[in-house]
Motif scaffolding. Sequence first.
Motif: not given
Length: 167
Positions: A19-20, A57-58, A61
Motif C-alpha cells: 500500500s505504501q 485505508q487511503d 488514493k
Amino acid sequence: MKRILSLLLFSFTCTVLFSQNYNVPKDYKFVIAEDYKTYEPQIKETMEWLLQTSLGQDSKKRQEANAFFIAWLTGEPDIKVNIHPKVVNFMDGNPELLIPFMIGWSKYALDNNYSKDNIAGNMAGIEATVTFYRKNRGYLKQDKNIEKYEKLIEKGNLEKEIKKNLK
C-alpha cells in the motif's frame, strides 16, 4: 497457532508495504489504442492495489486509483466488461463492489490474451468481488447475493449459476 499468527502478521506486513509503495499514475492520457497498452503495467498494479487495500485505508488514493482504472477501462479497445443485472445483482446494497467486479473481469481478460469469454469474465469478476467482500465486511452492508456467490464458489457451482443467469 504460532504458524497461523506468523502468516497473518506476514500477510498484514506485505499489504501495508504494498500500500505504501503504490502511486497512482498522474497526467495519464488515453488518446490512441497504443496508449492503453502502454499503461498496462500501471493498470495491473492499480487493480492489485484496489483489490488488496482495505476500504478503510487511503480513501483519497482509492478515489484517484478508481478514476485511473475507469478512465483506462472505458476506452480500452480490447476489453469489454458486460454488466448483466442478473449476475451483478449486488449494486443496490453495495455499489462499491462494482469496481472489484470490473477489475476481476479485466484481470482475467489481460491474463488470457484479451479473452472475450463472457462466462469466464463473469466468473472472474464475481470471484474478485467475493474476495473483496470478505476482506471488507466491516465497511460494507451485508449482502445476501454475495453470500450466495460465496457458497456457490465453495461448492464449485458458480459457472452453472452464471450460465443460468445469462440466459
